[in-house]
Design a protein around this motif. Structure first.
Motif, PDB file in Angstrom:
ATOM      1  N   LEU A 286       0.825  -1.210   0.000  1.00  0.00           N
ATOM      2  CA  LEU A 286       0.000   0.000   0.000  1.00  0.00           C
ATOM      3  C   LEU A 286       0.860   1.260   0.000  1.00  0.00           C
ATOM      4  N   ASN A 287       1.960   1.253   0.731  1.00  0.00           N
ATOM      5  CA  ASN A 287       2.847   2.413   0.756  1.00  0.00           C
ATOM      6  C   ASN A 287       3.475   2.666  -0.609  1.00  0.00           C
ATOM      7  N   LEU A 288       3.980   1.606  -1.235  1.00  0.00           N
ATOM      8  CA  LEU A 288       4.615   1.762  -2.540  1.00  0.00           C
ATOM      9  C   LEU A 288       3.601   2.153  -3.607  1.00  0.00           C
ATOM     10  N   MET A 289       2.383   1.600  -3.514  1.00  0.00           N
ATOM     11  CA  MET A 289       1.340   2.005  -4.450  1.00  0.00           C
ATOM     12  C   MET A 289       0.953   3.469  -4.249  1.00  0.00           C
ATOM     13  N   SER A 290       0.929   3.905  -3.012  1.00  0.00           N
ATOM     14  CA  SER A 290       0.625   5.307  -2.733  1.00  0.00           C
ATOM     15  C   SER A 290       1.693   6.229  -3.311  1.00  0.00           C
ATOM     16  N   ASP A 291       2.967   5.841  -3.184  1.00  0.00           N
ATOM     17  CA  ASP A 291       4.039   6.639  -3.775  1.00  0.00           C
ATOM     18  C   ASP A 291       3.920   6.688  -5.297  1.00  0.00           C
ATOM     19  N   GLY A 292       3.599   5.538  -5.900  1.00  0.00           N
ATOM     20  CA  GLY A 292       3.422   5.518  -7.350  1.00  0.00           C
ATOM     21  C   GLY A 292       2.245   6.363  -7.791  1.00  0.00           C
ATOM     22  N   LEU A 293       1.161   6.326  -7.036  1.00  0.00           N
ATOM     23  CA  LEU A 293      -0.009   7.137  -7.370  1.00  0.00           C
ATOM     24  C   LEU A 293       0.309   8.619  -7.242  1.00  0.00           C
ATOM     25  N   ARG A 294       1.057   8.971  -6.216  1.00  0.00           N
ATOM     26  CA  ARG A 294       1.411  10.380  -6.029  1.00  0.00           C
ATOM     27  C   ARG A 294       2.275  10.878  -7.179  1.00  0.00           C
ATOM     28  N   SER A 295       3.205  10.055  -7.640  1.00  0.00           N
ATOM     29  CA  SER A 295       4.046  10.447  -8.762  1.00  0.00           C
ATOM     30  C   SER A 295       3.239  10.533 -10.054  1.00  0.00           C
ATOM     31  N   ALA A 296       2.319   9.582 -10.242  1.00  0.00           N
ATOM     32  CA  ALA A 296       1.504   9.580 -11.457  1.00  0.00           C
ATOM     33  C   ALA A 296       0.556  10.762 -11.517  1.00  0.00           C
ATOM     34  N   MET A 297       0.132  11.259 -10.367  1.00  0.00           N
ATOM     35  CA  MET A 297      -0.817  12.372 -10.328  1.00  0.00           C
ATOM     36  C   MET A 297      -0.121  13.725 -10.319  1.00  0.00           C
ATOM     37  N   ASP A 298       1.211  13.722 -10.362  1.00  0.00           N
ATOM     38  CA  ASP A 298       1.953  14.980 -10.381  1.00  0.00           C
ATOM     39  C   ASP A 298       1.805  15.630 -11.759  1.00  0.00           C
ATOM     40  N   VAL A 299       1.142  16.758 -11.811  1.00  0.00           N
ATOM     41  CA  VAL A 299       0.873  17.414 -13.096  1.00  0.00           C
ATOM     42  C   VAL A 299       2.148  17.949 -13.734  1.00  0.00           C
ATOM     43  N   LYS A 300       3.237  18.089 -12.983  1.00  0.00           N
ATOM     44  CA  LYS A 300       4.478  18.601 -13.548  1.00  0.00           C
ATOM     45  C   LYS A 300       5.150  17.593 -14.465  1.00  0.00           C
ATOM     46  N   GLN A 301       4.731  16.300 -14.382  1.00  0.00           N
ATOM     47  CA  GLN A 301       5.343  15.299 -15.237  1.00  0.00           C
ATOM     48  C   GLN A 301       4.691  15.349 -16.613  1.00  0.00           C
TER      49      GLN A 301
END
Length: 301
Positions: A286-301
């Motif tokens: 769950l922690n690693l999925m949360s980190d991946g979700l946070r990176s995927a939702m970063d509009v700067k990418q």
């Protein structure tokens, strides 16, 4: 290849003049980024297997998780009939881990979902209205920040008494303040944007502005933060059950199983750590999925 066929291939490979490629939505891009993250996808598959095994526990469990037998207590893992061994009362550990996942996952997801609805609503109202209402809501929220989350959960559960419902209530009260603060902060930023002023100038009501402009822009940050709390909720719920403030035995739950097996750790250490391994694997996924979700939702990418 002739010159005519070469010109035809080049012409078909180019987009038509004046025609733009189809634009992808924000959430489509989020899903696409998640699918390209191998760590997130591996954790997603593992978590999906854990959730499915918990849901299908009545069909997957080889034995009754509550049937005791002192003749087969503390059988080591690897037995021909009891693959993961038995506990201190002779109950099959594989069956109890499968059934225990149902309560552990339920107590991890439910408080976060309820806290997101309550805290997100309070934060959006406080951030959009502002003024005295914002001051009143956020000062009440600040009171909860005076206590560490673990201490606050134990204190509330101790006051309410042992039980699954009381443990969920205590976790909801613990998670509402941080979610409300995130929602209030993001809403305060969104309400000052030009598109909100334009909507207000056209005569749109506050409800339409919140529904059409504020909520779509604050949902992403709130969900990103709330997803990181699910693993914390599972660990806290297991800790409450371990202390006797959560799920009450003989109900199968990973934290409660750790509590009952701790006295056998010197006799059967492998049996005793299995519930802890499940808590660790689930919370890490769950922690690693949360980190991946946070990176995927970063509009700067």
């Amino acid at each position: 290849m002739t010159d005519q066929s070469l010109h035809l291939a080049v012409a078909t490979s180019r987009p038509a003049k004046g025609r733009r490629p189809p634009s992808r939505s924000y959430w489509h891009n989020v899903v696409r980024r998640l699918a390209r993250d191998p760590v997130t996808m591996v954790c997603f598959v593992l978590l999906l297997l854990i959730i499915l095994s918990a849901i299908l526990a009545p069909w997957l469990a080889p034995y009754d998780p509550y049937k005791t037998s002192m003749a087969r207590r503390l059988i080591a893992p690897g037995h021909a009939r009891y693959w993961l061994g038995t506990d201190e009362l002779g109950r099959d550990l594989l069956s109890r881990l499968l059934y225990g996942g149902r309560l552990s996952l339920f107590m991890g997801f439910t408080p976060v979902i309820l806290a997101t609805m309550i805290g997100g609503g309070l934060g959006v109202i406080a951030g959009y209205v502002g003024g005295a209402l914002n001051m009143a809501i956020m000062r009440i929220i600040d009171v909860f920040y005076a206590f560490p989350s673990v201490l606050l959960a134990v204190a509330i559960s101790g006051i309410l008494g042992a039980g699954m419902v009381n443990a969920i209530v205590s976790l909801v009260l613990v998670f509402v303040p941080p979610i409300a603060r995130i929602a209030e902060s993001v809403t305060t930023q969104v309400r000052t944007q030009d598109f909100v002023d334009a909507a207000r100038a056209t005569g749109a009501s506050n409800w339409l502005i919140v529904k059409d402009h504020v909520i779509p822009n604050v949902t992403g940050p709130i969900l990103s933060y709330a997803s990181s709390l699910i693993s914390v909720a599972i660990v806290l719920a297991s800790g409450l059950s371990f202390l006797g403030l959560g799920v009450v035995p003989p109900e199968a739950e990973w934290g409660s199983m750790l509590n009952t097996l701790r006295q056998s750790i010197y006799v059967a250490p492998l049996n005793s750590i299995l519930p802890g391994v499940m808590i660790f694997v689930t919370s890490m996924c769950l922690n690693l999925m949360s980190d991946g979700l946070r990176s995927a939702m970063d509009v700067k990418q």
